[in-house]
Scaffold this motif. Structure first.
Motif, short mmCIF file in Angstrom:
data_model
loop_
_atom_site.label_atom_id
_atom_site.label_comp_id
_atom_site.label_asym_id
_atom_site.label_seq_id
_atom_site.Cartn_x
_atom_site.Cartn_y
_atom_site.Cartn_z
N ALA A 45 -5.72 12.17 -29.04
CA ALA A 45 -7.00 11.48 -28.84
C ALA A 45 -8.17 12.27 -29.43
CB ALA A 45 -7.23 11.24 -27.35
N GLY A 46 -7.87 13.37 -30.13
CA GLY A 46 -8.92 14.16 -30.75
C GLY A 46 -9.59 15.15 -29.82
N ILE A 47 -8.91 15.53 -28.75
CA ILE A 47 -9.46 16.47 -27.78
C ILE A 47 -8.79 17.83 -27.96
CG2 ILE A 47 -9.75 16.99 -25.33
CD1 ILE A 47 -9.61 13.96 -24.80
N THR A 48 -9.59 18.86 -28.16
CA THR A 48 -9.07 20.23 -28.31
C THR A 48 -8.88 20.87 -26.94
OG1 THR A 48 -10.20 20.47 -30.43
CG2 THR A 48 -9.49 22.49 -29.31
N CYS A 49 -7.75 21.52 -26.76
CA CYS A 49 -7.43 22.17 -25.50
C CYS A 49 -7.22 23.66 -25.69
CB CYS A 49 -6.15 21.59 -24.89
SG CYS A 49 -6.21 19.83 -24.55
N GLN A 50 -7.40 24.39 -24.62
CA GLN A 50 -7.00 25.78 -24.55
C GLN A 50 -5.88 25.91 -23.53
OE1 GLN A 50 -11.32 27.21 -23.97
NE2 GLN A 50 -10.26 29.02 -24.78
N ILE A 51 -4.87 26.67 -23.86
CA ILE A 51 -3.82 27.00 -22.91
C ILE A 51 -3.85 28.50 -22.70
CG2 ILE A 51 -1.34 27.08 -22.50
CD1 ILE A 51 -1.06 24.40 -23.81
N LEU A 52 -4.10 28.91 -21.47
CA LEU A 52 -4.23 30.32 -21.14
C LEU A 52 -3.16 30.68 -20.12
CD1 LEU A 52 -7.35 28.90 -21.13
CD2 LEU A 52 -7.93 31.32 -21.23
N GLU A 53 -2.56 31.85 -20.29
CA GLU A 53 -1.52 32.28 -19.37
C GLU A 53 -1.65 33.76 -19.04
OE1 GLU A 53 2.18 31.23 -21.22
OE2 GLU A 53 1.88 32.59 -22.92
N LYS A 54 -1.57 34.05 -17.77
CA LYS A 54 -1.56 35.44 -17.32
C LYS A 54 -0.21 36.07 -17.55
CE LYS A 54 -2.38 38.26 -13.17
NZ LYS A 54 -2.69 38.22 -11.72
N SER A 55 0.84 35.26 -17.45
CA SER A 55 2.20 35.70 -17.67
C SER A 55 2.93 34.60 -18.44
CB SER A 55 2.90 35.96 -16.33
OG SER A 55 4.23 36.37 -16.51
N THR A 56 3.90 34.97 -19.22
CA THR A 56 4.60 34.02 -20.08
C THR A 56 5.11 32.83 -19.28
OG1 THR A 56 5.28 35.80 -21.56
CG2 THR A 56 6.48 33.72 -21.72
N GLY A 57 4.73 31.64 -19.74
CA GLY A 57 5.18 30.41 -19.10
C GLY A 57 4.29 29.90 -18.00
N ARG A 58 3.37 30.73 -17.51
CA ARG A 58 2.48 30.32 -16.41
C ARG A 58 1.18 29.81 -17.02
NH1 ARG A 58 4.26 31.87 -11.59
NH2 ARG A 58 3.40 29.80 -11.12
N CYS A 59 1.24 28.60 -17.52
CA CYS A 59 0.17 28.05 -18.37
C CYS A 59 -0.88 27.29 -17.58
CB CYS A 59 0.76 27.14 -19.43
SG CYS A 59 1.74 28.02 -20.66
N ASN A 60 -2.13 27.52 -17.96
CA ASN A 60 -3.29 26.78 -17.46
C ASN A 60 -3.93 26.06 -18.63
OD1 ASN A 60 -3.77 28.13 -14.56
ND2 ASN A 60 -3.22 29.73 -16.01
N LEU A 61 -4.15 24.77 -18.48
CA LEU A 61 -4.75 23.97 -19.56
C LEU A 61 -6.21 23.69 -19.24
CD1 LEU A 61 -3.27 21.07 -21.54
CD2 LEU A 61 -5.44 20.68 -20.37
N VAL A 62 -7.08 23.94 -20.23
CA VAL A 62 -8.51 23.70 -20.08
C VAL A 62 -9.01 22.93 -21.30
CG1 VAL A 62 -10.80 24.74 -19.78
CG2 VAL A 62 -8.77 25.87 -18.81
N ALA A 63 -9.77 21.87 -21.05
CA ALA A 63 -10.39 21.10 -22.14
C ALA A 63 -11.80 20.74 -21.72
CB ALA A 63 -9.57 19.85 -22.45
N ARG A 64 -12.66 20.49 -22.71
CA ARG A 64 -14.06 20.18 -22.41
C ARG A 64 -14.56 19.09 -23.34
NH1 ARG A 64 -17.76 24.31 -20.06
NH2 ARG A 64 -19.79 23.33 -19.82
N LEU A 65 -15.21 18.10 -22.75
CA LEU A 65 -15.95 17.10 -23.50
C LEU A 65 -17.42 17.47 -23.41
CD1 LEU A 65 -14.18 13.82 -22.23
CD2 LEU A 65 -13.75 15.06 -24.37
N SER A 66 -18.03 17.77 -24.54
CA SER A 66 -19.41 18.26 -24.56
C SER A 66 -20.40 17.12 -24.70
CB SER A 66 -19.60 19.27 -25.69
OG SER A 66 -18.76 20.39 -25.51
N SER A 67 -21.61 17.38 -24.23
CA SER A 67 -22.71 16.43 -24.35
C SER A 67 -23.95 17.16 -24.81
CB SER A 67 -22.96 15.77 -22.99
OG SER A 67 -23.53 16.73 -22.09
N GLU A 68 -25.01 16.41 -25.02
CA GLU A 68 -26.31 17.00 -25.38
C GLU A 68 -27.14 17.30 -24.15
OE1 GLU A 68 -27.11 17.83 -28.47
OE2 GLU A 68 -25.14 17.10 -29.11
N SER A 69 -26.63 16.95 -22.99
CA SER A 69 -27.39 17.07 -21.75
C SER A 69 -27.37 18.50 -21.22
CB SER A 69 -26.81 16.13 -20.69
OG SER A 69 -27.43 16.33 -19.44
N LYS A 70 -28.43 18.85 -20.50
CA LYS A 70 -28.51 20.14 -19.82
C LYS A 70 -28.15 20.02 -18.34
CE LYS A 70 -31.88 22.22 -22.97
NZ LYS A 70 -33.20 22.90 -23.08
#
Length: 426
Positions: A45-70
């Motif tokens: 769908a055109g959304i970029t994700c980050q996958i972060l892991e403290k230990s191999t296989g223990r994955c956390n997925l983070v994604a962000r939809l940005s706006s112009e708003s504060k």
């Protein structure tokens, strides 16, 4: 395909069933396959994700939809791990996502892959619009085992996850019926936790000739004093709102034993339980050392200092040492919130006949790690009466966990429409 039509609903259900079929039992966790699956769906769908892991296989997925708003952002959080399941004790295999008798069966159907699916579908829908705030999606690891490889670690790696905006987590959305009225619970806070280790030392000897100065007697007296302590009732804004909405009266001498009354009692005072006792390892030897681990569940606002004062007062004349091993404060969110009004409005729109009821949730969720000053944290994954609060308590972490097909479809529509109503630039 249009939002909320049959094809869109089916797409959401298939995503949900896909999530269930990943075995992410914790321990060991292994959230990587399900995190990668979601990342692939988002990438399509055109959304970029980050996958972060403290230990191999223990994955956390983070994604962000940005706006112009504060404006402060909104974070959608859930967890990818599930508790163990003994397939021999299940009617259908726990990772089959079997559809039978109007239900979808599987580990995580109520805790919390249903929420992950609802949030993922909302995130995919929001991608198509101009937003009035940033929207963050987090699907974390290790929630079922303390979050050490998940949110606890993740917020240190990504401090901007802690913000003063809105956080939607687990813990609510379940209907409950009481005195002819129907409510849908929404978690608007959690108790804090304080764990304390008590240690007592005495004389040892053979059990046939026991000494007077026994560690076990000292520990027993300490536990007696603490467990019989009367905690004063406290009335927060959340508790007062709960009492007004339900009409329950904590002053009544004979309270009914309904689930709603039990929830009321839980929200009125701090509590104490004994989690562990070690009083020797031989039947004929008086132990020199004894140990207990106790746990306080603390209303928002109860401080570490208050617990220290209580321990000092109760144990001052006993040869018992105490150590606070963990202390996490509780939190409570302001219920005068636009998202709660939208949740209630859209639940009614899609067929729920009742009122939203904010409450102090049982247990602890990953929301506690994001509790920055000014943040509002709500637990909400809406379902219908087939999956009432009473039924959820029986199924979550138990054999034959399941959710009704109609409940999931209902919750999907309520959740997605509420997020669109809140976040899309008018």
């Amino acid at each position: 395909m249009d939002l909320f039509d049959a094809e869109w609903e089916q797409q959401g259900k298939e995503l949900f069933r896909d999530l269930i079929q990943f075995d992410s039992v914790n321990p060991p966790g292994n959230e990587a396959p399900v995190a990668n699956y979601l990342a692939k769906r988002f990438a399509e769908a055109g959304i970029t994700c980050q996958i972060l892991e403290k230990s191999t296989g223990r994955c956390n997925l983070v994604a962000r939809l940005s706006s112009e708003s504060k404006r402060p952002p909104i974070a959608l959080i859930s967890h990818l791990d599930v508790v163990p399941a003994d397939s021999e004790q299940w009617t259908y295999p726990p990772f089959s996502a079997t559809e039978r008798d109007g239900f979808i069966w599987g580990r995580g159907t109520l805790d919390t892959k249903q929420l992950t699916a609802m949030q993922a579908m909302a995130f995919l829908a929001l991608k198509k619009y101009e937003l009035n705030r940033d929207v963050i999606f987090v699907a974390s690891a290790d929630e079922e085992a303390g979050s050490h490889f998940g949110m606890e670690w993740l917020v240190k790696e990504m401090p901007d996850l802690q913000h003063s905006g809105l956080i939607i987590s687990e813990g609510g959305g379940f209907p409950i019926v009481s005195n002819g009225r129907t409510y849908m619970l929404v978690a608007a806070g959690e108790k804090g936790v304080c764990q304390v280790t008590l240690r007592a030392e005495g004389d040892t000897g053979h059990a046939s000739c026991p000494p007077l100065n026994q560690a076990i007697y000292h520990l027993a007296e300490a536990l007696r004093r603490l467990t019989t302590h009367h905690f004063e009732e406290k009335y927060s804004q959340l508790t007062r709102h709960f009492l007004i909405e339900t009409g329950l009266n904590p002053c009544e001498k004979q309270m009914d034993r309904s689930v709603l009354s039990s929830l009321m009692q839980y929200q009125l005072s701090d509590t104490l339980t004994i989690n562990y006792l070690q009083v020797g390892d031989a039947t004929n030897v008086i132990p020199k050392l004894t140990e207990a681990q106790i746990e306080f569940r603390l209303l928002p606002g109860t401080s570490r200092g208050e617990i220290e004062q209580l321990l000092n007062e109760k144990l001052v004349d006993l040869p018992v040492q105490w150590t606070i091993t963990t202390f996490e404060e509780g939190y409570e969110s302001d219920t005068d919130s636009e998202i709660l009004r939208l949740f209630e409005e859209n639940a009614r729109l899609f067929g729920f006949q009742g009122d939203l009821l904010p409450f102090l949730a049982l247990g602890r969720t990953d929301g506690r790690f994001l509790c920055a000053e000014g943040a509002s944290i709500f637990g909400f994954s809406p379902v219908l009466l087939d999956d009432s609060y009473e039924e959820a308590l029986k199924r979550v972490h138990n054999n034959d966990e399941r959710i009704s097909d109609q409940s999931f479809r209902f919750g999907l529509k309520v959740f997605v429409k509420s997020l669109l109503d809140l976040c899309v630039e008018k």
